[in-house]
Design a protein around this motif. Structure first.
Motif, PDB file in Angstrom:
ATOM      1  N   THR A   1       0.630  -1.017  -0.086  1.00 24.02           N
ATOM      2  CA  THR A   1      -0.012  -0.053  -0.119  1.00 24.02           C
ATOM      3  C   THR A   1       0.995   1.352   0.165  1.00 24.02           C
ATOM      4  N   PRO A   2       1.809   1.324  -0.816  1.00 27.72           N
ATOM      5  CA  PRO A   2       2.540   2.742  -1.029  1.00 27.72           C
ATOM      6  C   PRO A   2       1.686   3.803  -1.395  1.00 27.72           C
ATOM      7  N   GLY A   3       2.312   4.790  -1.054  1.00 30.81           N
ATOM      8  CA  GLY A   3       1.740   6.334  -1.382  1.00 30.81           C
ATOM      9  C   GLY A   3       1.808   7.348  -0.196  1.00 30.81           C
ATOM     10  N   HIS A   4       1.399   6.880   1.039  1.00 31.19           N
ATOM     11  CA  HIS A   4       1.613   7.672   2.146  1.00 31.19           C
ATOM     12  C   HIS A   4       3.541   7.917   2.173  1.00 31.19           C
ATOM     13  N   THR A   5       4.006   6.743   2.078  1.00 30.91           N
ATOM     14  CA  THR A   5       5.600   6.571   1.936  1.00 30.91           C
ATOM     15  C   THR A   5       5.563   5.440   0.874  1.00 30.91           C
ATOM     16  N   ALA A   6       6.709   5.465   0.121  1.00 31.67           N
ATOM     17  CA  ALA A   6       7.151   4.423  -0.863  1.00 31.67           C
ATOM     18  C   ALA A   6       7.034   3.011  -0.179  1.00 31.67           C
ATOM     19  N   ASP A   7       7.617   2.955   1.071  1.00 31.59           N
ATOM     20  CA  ASP A   7       7.775   1.653   1.807  1.00 31.59           C
ATOM     21  C   ASP A   7       6.479   1.089   2.546  1.00 31.59           C
ATOM     22  N   SER A   8       5.298   1.751   2.492  1.00 28.61           N
ATOM     23  CA  SER A   8       4.041   1.580   3.254  1.00 28.61           C
ATOM     24  C   SER A   8       3.644   0.160   2.821  1.00 28.61           C
ATOM     25  N   LEU A   9       3.476  -0.698   3.803  1.00 29.73           N
ATOM     26  CA  LEU A   9       2.517  -1.817   3.753  1.00 29.73           C
ATOM     27  C   LEU A   9       1.251  -1.889   4.789  1.00 29.73           C
ATOM     28  N   SER A  10       0.455  -2.942   4.417  1.00 29.92           N
ATOM     29  CA  SER A  10      -0.706  -3.105   5.394  1.00 29.92           C
ATOM     30  C   SER A  10      -0.550  -4.495   5.488  1.00 29.92           C
ATOM     31  N   PHE A  11      -1.312  -5.074   6.729  1.00 25.24           N
ATOM     32  CA  PHE A  11      -1.429  -6.393   6.910  1.00 25.24           C
ATOM     33  C   PHE A  11      -2.721  -6.715   7.069  1.00 25.24           C
ATOM     34  N   HIS A  12      -3.189  -7.908   6.329  1.00 22.15           N
ATOM     35  CA  HIS A  12      -4.515  -8.458   6.224  1.00 22.15           C
ATOM     36  C   HIS A  12      -4.612  -9.707   7.423  1.00 22.15           C
ATOM     37  N   LEU A  13      -5.327  -9.467   8.208  1.00 18.71           N
ATOM     38  CA  LEU A  13      -5.632 -10.465   9.314  1.00 18.71           C
ATOM     39  C   LEU A  13      -7.005 -11.099   8.999  1.00 18.71           C
ATOM     40  N   PRO A  14      -6.835 -12.052   8.004  1.00 20.66           N
ATOM     41  CA  PRO A  14      -8.260 -12.625   7.636  1.00 20.66           C
ATOM     42  C   PRO A  14      -9.198 -13.389   8.353  1.00 20.66           C
ATOM     43  N   ALA A  15      -8.656 -14.001   9.663  1.00 23.91           N
ATOM     44  CA  ALA A  15      -9.552 -14.488  10.545  1.00 23.91           C
ATOM     45  C   ALA A  15     -10.375 -13.639  11.457  1.00 23.91           C
ATOM     46  N   ASP A  16      -9.949 -12.391  11.496  1.00 22.34           N
ATOM     47  CA  ASP A  16     -10.877 -11.292  12.154  1.00 22.34           C
ATOM     48  C   ASP A  16     -11.344 -10.458  11.094  1.00 22.34           C
ATOM     49  N   GLY A  17     -11.231 -10.579   9.883  1.00 20.43           N
ATOM     50  CA  GLY A  17     -11.822  -9.723   8.978  1.00 20.43           C
ATOM     51  C   GLY A  17     -11.351  -8.218   8.987  1.00 20.43           C
ATOM     52  N   ALA A  18      -9.987  -8.208   9.200  1.00 19.74           N
ATOM     53  CA  ALA A  18      -9.440  -6.759   9.512  1.00 19.74           C
ATOM     54  C   ALA A  18      -8.261  -6.616   8.716  1.00 19.74           C
ATOM     55  N   VAL A  19      -7.952  -5.451   8.530  1.00 19.58           N
ATOM     56  CA  VAL A  19      -6.739  -4.894   7.969  1.00 19.58           C
ATOM     57  C   VAL A  19      -5.982  -3.832   8.877  1.00 19.58           C
ATOM     58  N   LEU A  20      -4.467  -4.287   9.024  1.00 19.88           N
ATOM     59  CA  LEU A  20      -3.846  -3.267   9.644  1.00 19.88           C
ATOM     60  C   LEU A  20      -3.207  -2.204   8.628  1.00 19.88           C
ATOM     61  N   THR A  21      -3.329  -0.861   8.923  1.00 15.40           N
ATOM     62  CA  THR A  21      -2.982   0.026   7.726  1.00 15.40           C
ATOM     63  C   THR A  21      -1.915   0.788   8.004  1.00 15.40           C
ATOM     64  N   GLY A  22      -1.541   1.099   9.180  1.00 16.79           N
ATOM     65  CA  GLY A  22      -0.221   1.961   9.221  1.00 16.79           C
ATOM     66  C   GLY A  22      -0.896   3.228   9.220  1.00 16.79           C
ATOM     67  N   ASP A  23      -0.325   4.026   8.570  1.00 20.16           N
ATOM     68  CA  ASP A  23      -0.842   5.727   8.107  1.00 20.16           C
ATOM     69  C   ASP A  23      -1.628   5.702   7.001  1.00 20.16           C
ATOM     70  N   THR A  24      -1.760   4.574   6.158  1.00 17.06           N
ATOM     71  CA  THR A  24      -2.414   4.652   4.725  1.00 17.06           C
ATOM     72  C   THR A  24      -3.966   4.918   4.901  1.00 17.06           C
ATOM     73  N   VAL A  25      -4.511   4.412   6.049  1.00 14.38           N
ATOM     74  CA  VAL A  25      -5.788   4.949   6.474  1.00 14.38           C
ATOM     75  C   VAL A  25      -5.800   4.924   7.903  1.00 14.38           C
ATOM     76  N   LEU A  26      -6.208   6.296   8.541  1.00 17.33           N
ATOM     77  CA  LEU A  26      -6.027   6.618   9.900  1.00 17.33           C
ATOM     78  C   LEU A  26      -7.476   6.411  10.463  1.00 17.33           C
ATOM     79  N   GLY A  27      -7.580   6.199  11.694  1.00 16.26           N
ATOM     80  CA  GLY A  27      -8.853   6.075  12.612  1.00 16.26           C
ATOM     81  C   GLY A  27      -9.738   7.312  12.624  1.00 16.26           C
ATOM     82  N   ARG A  28      -8.976   8.618  12.422  1.00 14.26           N
ATOM     83  CA  ARG A  28      -9.734   9.920  12.567  1.00 14.26           C
ATOM     84  C   ARG A  28      -8.934  10.628  11.406  1.00 14.26           C
ATOM     85  N   GLY A  29     -10.050  11.686  10.547  1.00 16.01           N
ATOM     86  CA  GLY A  29      -9.280  12.494   9.877  1.00 16.01           C
ATOM     87  C   GLY A  29      -8.854  11.670   8.453  1.00 16.01           C
ATOM     88  N   THR A  30      -7.844  12.204   7.670  1.00 15.00           N
ATOM     89  CA  THR A  30      -7.009  11.710   6.389  1.00 15.00           C
ATOM     90  C   THR A  30      -5.568  11.817   6.775  1.00 15.00           C
TER      91      THR A  30
END
Length: 279
Positions: free
Chosen positions: A137-166
């Motif tokens: 998931t590059p864009g915020h930075t070139a090295d940005s990654l996300s982690f899919h946790l399929p058992a919980d139907g969740a994705v850990l997004t780092g700074d690509t998507v924040l919990g509040r604002g943009t």
């Protein structure tokens, strides 16, 4: 009257248990850029004695020890450390955390790794029965990654998507075209079982699709505003910021200028503003 539902349906608090496999340990580094602080994620399969930590956070020994203590209180041992990207509020404490836990640190950027093994899109990480899938998931930075946790139907997004604002696109390392592609990749995941965002800052989002679609709409709106500002005669990124972000706290304008520069690059690359427009 009821209050408007916020994009992504954020949880009311930050920190603590989030899903069956994820616990947030909040770092004490709140700021306008980090929101409540950095979310350090402690992940483990129920019943397993092994845990994975994503983004140990800043170089704050008390916080790093608190992450270890949180794992130990749950009967877990940290077996692996992962990084979403290299910004100091996420990664600066990684080397010290590796000392405390005896773990390797895996990241996309070789400069951030401790150990020979890195991370790449499509990798599947299995630790103590826990399964994580690496998503580019590059864009915020070139090295940005996300982690899919399929058992919980969740994705850990780092700074690509924040919990509040943009978030911001950190020019020149981050590129808007890459970021839009990353958001579309996440959007596709929300149509295939992902309903929860575990962000790098701010509260958990329980409507992943709503959050990502809001981000895409926001980016399209900002891009149109930047294009309009150029057409109105703005000649520098600072002038564009003042024109477009006039209602945003001025302490955030330097960060906004990074995103503006990325947007200007995107507009030039797509022939939407004159190539001779320099900055």
């Amino acid at each position: 009257m009821t209050s408007a539902i916020l994009p992504g349906r954020p949880q009311p608090t930050v920190g603590g248990p989030a899903t069956a496999r994820a616990v947030c340990v909040l770092a004490p580094n709140p700021s306008p850029m980090t929101l409540d602080g950095t979310n350090t994620w402690l992940l483990s399969e129920p019943g397993s004695e092994l845990a994975v930590v994503i983004d140990p956070g800043p170089l704050d020994d008390a916080h790093l020890r608190n992450v270890v203590a949180t794992a130990e209180a749950a009967g877990k041992r940290v077996a692996l450390t992962l990084l979403t990207h290299g910004h100091p509020d996420h990664a600066e404490g990684a080397a010290r955390f590796a000392e405390l836990t005896g773990t390797k640190v895996r990241a996309l950027d070789p400069a951030l790794r401790l150990g020979e093994e890195g991370l790449a899109a499509g990798d599947v990480i299995t630790t103590g029965g826990l399964e994580l899938r690496v998503v580019s998931t590059p864009g915020h930075t070139a090295d940005s990654l996300s982690f899919h946790l399929p058992a919980d139907g969740a994705v850990l997004t780092g700074d690509t998507v924040l919990g509040r604002g943009t978030t911001i696109v950190v020019h020149p390392d981050g590129r808007l075209g890459d970021y839009l592609d990353s958001l579309r990749r996440l959007q596709a995941m929300t149509m295939d079982g992902v309903d929860t965002v575990l962000p790098g800052h701010g509260p958990v989002l329980t409507d992943a699709r709503g959050a990502v679609e809001y981000y895409l709409a926001h980016r399209a709106s900002r891009l149109a505003q930047v294009e309009t500002a150029v057409e109105a005669g703005c000649l520098t990124p600072a002038q564009v910021v003042a024109h477009v972000y006039y209602d945003v706290d001025r302490s955030l304008w330097p960060a906004a200028e990074l995103s503006v520069r990325a947007q200007l690059d995107y507009l030039r690359e797509h022939g939407l503003i004159e190539d001779r427009w320099t900055y």
